[in-house]
Enzyme design. Structure first.
Site, PDB file in Angstrom:
ATOM      1  N   GLY A 228      -0.734 -14.005  19.883  1.00 14.60           N
ATOM      2  CA  GLY A 228      -0.830 -15.462  19.858  1.00 14.60           C
ATOM      3  C   GLY A 228      -1.168 -15.999  21.232  1.00 14.60           C
ATOM      4  N   SER A 229      -0.785 -17.222  21.466  1.00 14.90           N
ATOM      5  CA  SER A 229      -1.135 -17.885  22.719  1.00 14.90           C
ATOM      6  C   SER A 229      -0.318 -17.349  23.886  1.00 14.90           C
ATOM      7  CB  SER A 229      -0.911 -19.391  22.595  1.00 14.90           C
ATOM      8  OG  SER A 229       0.477 -19.689  22.579  1.00 14.90           O
ATOM      9  N   ALA A 232       3.055 -19.235  24.184  1.00 13.05           N
ATOM     10  CA  ALA A 232       4.115 -18.711  23.313  1.00 13.05           C
ATOM     11  C   ALA A 232       4.590 -17.350  23.801  1.00 13.05           C
ATOM     12  CB  ALA A 232       3.602 -18.612  21.874  1.00 13.05           C
ATOM     13  N   GLY A 233       3.662 -16.525  24.311  1.00 16.45           N
ATOM     14  CA  GLY A 233       4.032 -15.218  24.824  1.00 16.45           C
ATOM     15  C   GLY A 233       5.015 -15.301  25.976  1.00 16.45           C
ATOM     16  N   GLU A 250      -0.007  -9.472  22.815  1.00 15.43           N
ATOM     17  CA  GLU A 250      -1.464  -9.588  22.873  1.00 15.43           C
ATOM     18  C   GLU A 250      -1.768 -11.075  22.817  1.00 15.43           C
ATOM     19  OE1 GLU A 250      -4.957 -10.483  22.218  1.00 15.43           O
ATOM     20  OE2 GLU A 250      -4.488  -9.980  20.148  1.00 15.43           O
ATOM     21  N   CYS A 284      -9.615 -14.083  20.088  1.00 16.98           N
ATOM     22  CA  CYS A 284      -9.164 -14.000  21.477  1.00 16.98           C
ATOM     23  C   CYS A 284     -10.140 -13.218  22.345  1.00 16.98           C
ATOM     24  CB  CYS A 284      -7.777 -13.373  21.537  1.00 16.98           C
ATOM     25  SG  CYS A 284      -7.679 -11.768  20.711  1.00 16.98           S
ATOM     26  N   GLU A 386      -8.725 -21.574  26.795  1.00 19.44           N
ATOM     27  CA  GLU A 386      -9.203 -20.951  25.566  1.00 19.44           C
ATOM     28  C   GLU A 386      -9.464 -22.043  24.520  1.00 19.44           C
ATOM     29  OE1 GLU A 386      -8.148 -16.918  23.126  1.00 19.44           O
ATOM     30  OE2 GLU A 386      -6.462 -18.214  23.662  1.00 19.44           O
TER      31      GLU A 386
END
Length: 480
Positions: A228-229, A232-233, A250, A284, A386
């Site tokens: 994800g983003s 959030a990571g 990732e 991504c 992004e």
């Protein structure tokens, strides 16, 4: 219609303890596709408890590697029999062109299951080491209960990319797909259950941010695998740090495609555009920063603009369509907002950027035309953030040194490409780009190579042996 009124918890279909449901609409038309029950925190607790009980019992963790391989291979066979149906389902809930669903979104999960089935069977779990006086056995064991949190742009492929190696290693898994695309993933539950996966080993609990947060913070989760983003990571990493939970992250990307001054545009552009526009630009690894020699900038901008105008935008169920809709109205508006931002920063919209003139049956869809921004400076938001849509930014450079500097001037480092008539030159540039994956002249990565990134693009690697080892713990036993 695809209705999923129940959750798959511990290998059984059960009613949610919550009341929320996700209504899924076809991104191309806005038409209702189906719905899925969403998990509440109580449902997540039940799923984790089932995973913990199954893992501690050893029903799967202690199963012979050959048995784990057998189950994964059978699940792959079952998915393969449903391939046409699954491709239509993915296109219906995600909006990616049907040809891409058939070529990637369905075959890749099947391939992952088979790859990790073979690895489970053949992996050298024990290694004997000696220093001449003492001997130890270094053994690999499953990490435990895995929380797999996946995004909407790979409804079946990303869940399988995490679930297959985790199950192959002997882990128990709680899979949390997103509310945007919660339907096709249940085919994985159907296949694994029919293949003989013991009850408790796998749960699938679609949900939103509350369910995700509850799952990753759960004290009984040993490992978190997240795609994800980057924002959030970072939150997940902070939560995991509190109990030293293992993580594979990732995350985002803003990959640079470096076109060298000796590149043949007739060869470059047909290969570059699919790398930039896959999943309608919602990937991504999309090559969205196009770095070009300043003295060829006008030529390359014209060529890219012509090629983008030639991309058929429309119904993703039509095999001639190259670009379908964004997954949601919110995503459509987000991408359109970045085009507006690019203009305000001084970029020039060469093509795209406006609402499309679509036939009446697609009037309710969430489309963004393929868009080319020229005159972009790498400091602009459209070059640094992004966008996650079919928007390419052309950035001019002077010489290979500056091209490498611009490529590396990003908080991300997931993918990239180098385009040159001279293979040695392309390879030399690729080695200097701080990114996890680089393609020379559009060549695809070999299956079984690691997938992941540098910097804010993530921690750890998926795919290949690296993706399997991510679900193992190492123990040393002194034997004599």
């Amino acid at each position: 219609m695809n209705e999923r009124p129940e959750l798959f918890v511990g290998g059984r279909w059960v009613s949610s303890k919550g009341t929320e449901r996700a209504a899924v609409r076809n991104p191309a038309t806005g038409a209702y596709v189906g719905s899925a029950a969403l998990a509440s925190p109580a449902d997540v607790d039940d799923a984790v408890a089932a995973a913990r009980d199954s893992f501690d019992s050893g029903v799967w963790a202690d199963a012979a590697p050959e048995r784990r391989a057998e189950v994964l291979h059978k699940a792959a066979d079952l998915l393969e029999k449903r391939a046409p149906e699954l491709a239509r389902s993915i296109t219906g809930e995600l909006g990616c062109p049907i040809w891409f669903s058939e070529a990637a979104h369905v075959p890749n999960p099947i391939r992952h299951l088979r790859y990790y089935a073979d690895m489970a069977r053949d992996f050298p779990y024990d290694e004997r080491r000696t220093d001449g006086a003492n001997t130890s056995v270094v053994t690999q064991e499953p990490v435990g209960v895995v929380a797999a949190v996946t995004p909407w742009n790979g409804p079946l492929s990303t869940p399988t990319l995490k679930t297959a190696p985790a199950l192959a290693a002997g882990c128990s898994v709680v899979l949390k797909p997103p509310p945007e695309t919660p339907l096709t993933v249940y085919a994985l539950a159907d296949a694994l259950a029919e293949a003989g996966l013991p009850e408790g080993v796998l749960s699938i609990v679609p949900g939103g941010r509350e369910a995700s947060a509850h799952l990753v913070a759960h004290p009984e989760v040993d490992k978190i695998a997240f795609t994800g983003s980057s924002a959030a990571g970072k939150k997940i990493m902070a939560v995991a740090a509190d109990r030293i939970a293992r993580v594979t992250l990732e995350l985002g990307g803003k990959s640079a495609a470096i076109i060298c001054d000796d590149a043949d545009l007739d060869a470059v552009i047909p290969k570059l555009l699919p790398m930039a526009l896959m999943v309608n630009g919602q990937a991504c690894i999309a090559q969205t920063r196009v770095l070009v020699p300043r003295h060829r900038e006008a030529e390359i901008v014209d060529a890219l603009a012509d090629a983008l105008r030639g991309q058929k935008v429309g119904d993703p169920a039509d095999r001639e369509t190259r670009i379908g809709p964004m997954v949601s109205e919110r995503q459509r508006d987000r991408v359109a907002g970045y085009v507006t931002t690019g203009r305000s920063e001084g970029a020039r919209v060469v093509t795209g950027g406006e609402r499309l003139d679509l036939p009446p049956e697609l009037a309710g869809g969430w489309f963004v035309p393929p868009t080319l921004l020229a005159g972009v400076d790498n400091a602009m938001r459209v070059a640094q953030e992004e966008i996650f849509g079919p928007v390419l930014a052309v950035i001019a450079y002077e010489g290979d040194e500056e091209a490498v500097r611009i490529a590396n001037d990003s908080r991300y480092g997931l993918s990239g490409s180098v385009w040159s008539a001279a293979e040695d030159r392309a390879l030399a540039i690729a080695r200097r780009i701080r990114t996890g994956m680089v393609s020379l002249n559009g060549r695809p990565q070999a299956f079984g190579t690691p997938f992941g990134g540098y910097k804010e693009s993530g921690v750890g690697r998926e795919m290949g042996p690296e993706g399997f080892r991510a679900y193992l713990e190492t123990k040393s036993i002194a034997t004599g």
